[in-house]
Design an enzyme around this catalytic site. Structure first.
Site: not given
Ligand code: SF4
Length: 214
Positions: A121, A139
């Site tokens: 991420k 996310d």
């Protein structure tokens, strides 16, 4: 409508809805975004933006932060939660930047992944925001929304969601699309309350409202 067609339509509608959506972590240098994104785990971006003010004032560059006492970093970042492990990662990451990359953040996804505390991420966020390269940031908002919208089917594992989205989202759209999902997830397609579908710009094509992509 196929999933790919659905994805393109959602991209366009969210672009109109949130034309200026960008990263909500404040930064003016790449290494600062690396620090902030580590602090943002299980913490709001708003709180991170406040906490890093003291950190970056006291340690204004990679050199100084790499030499800082971990205990002092922990003291400053504690309000973000998980202070000890975040401080350890930040210290190790800054040391690696200094020793291996002359204090610069590498613009290579695989090299970013080797930095302490940097997962897919974070690496995607850096690639997209700092280097303007293709990126999919999975996310919590992204994962919740793309499942509700019907772009993926019951996939919760971030890497699997990322891989599924790479097949649907034009690479150059990925970074902005994910930022817009965050805005949409905060304002309309919320996690804690029932989503505000009646106010949503994609309510006529959303899977949650019974429209199934083929
Ligand atoms: S229609 Fe409802 S569930 Fe679908 S994206 Fe909009 S707010 Fe979320």
């Amino acid at each position: 409508m196929t999933k790919s067609e659905l994805a393109l339509e959602i991209i366009e509608r969210l672009r109109k809805e949130y034309p200026l959506a960008g990263c909500t972590l404040d930064y003016d240098e790449a290494w600062k975004l690396l620090v902030s994104v580590r602090l943002a785990a299980q913490c709001t971006d708003a709180r991170v933006n406040i906490v890093v003010e003291e950190l970056f004032k006291k340690y204004p560059d990679v050199e100084s932060l790499s030499s800082a006492d971990i205990e002092d970093i922990e003291r400053i970042v504690k309000p973000c939660g998980l202070g000890r492990s975040k401080a350890r990662d930040i210290s190790a990451c800054m040391k690696m930047l200094k020793q291996q990359y002359d204090g610069k953040v590498p613009d290579d996804f695989e090299l970013l992944l080797k930095l302490p505390g940097v997962g897919r991420k974070s690496a995607n966020l850096i690639m997209g925001d700092v280097f303007n390269k293709p990126a999919i940031v999975t996310d919590t908002h992204c994962i919740r929304l793309v499942n509700r919208m019907g772009l993926v089917d019951g996939i919760k594992e971030p890497k699997k969601v990322e891989m599924a989205l790479w097949k649907l989202i034009p690479p150059e759209e990925g970074s902005d699309f994910c930022h817009r999902l965050v805005y949409h997830g905060r304002e309309i397609c919320t996690a804690r309350t029932k989503p505000y579908c009646e106010k949503c710009c994609i309510n006529d094509i959303c899977c949650k409202n019974g429209v199934e992509p083929v």
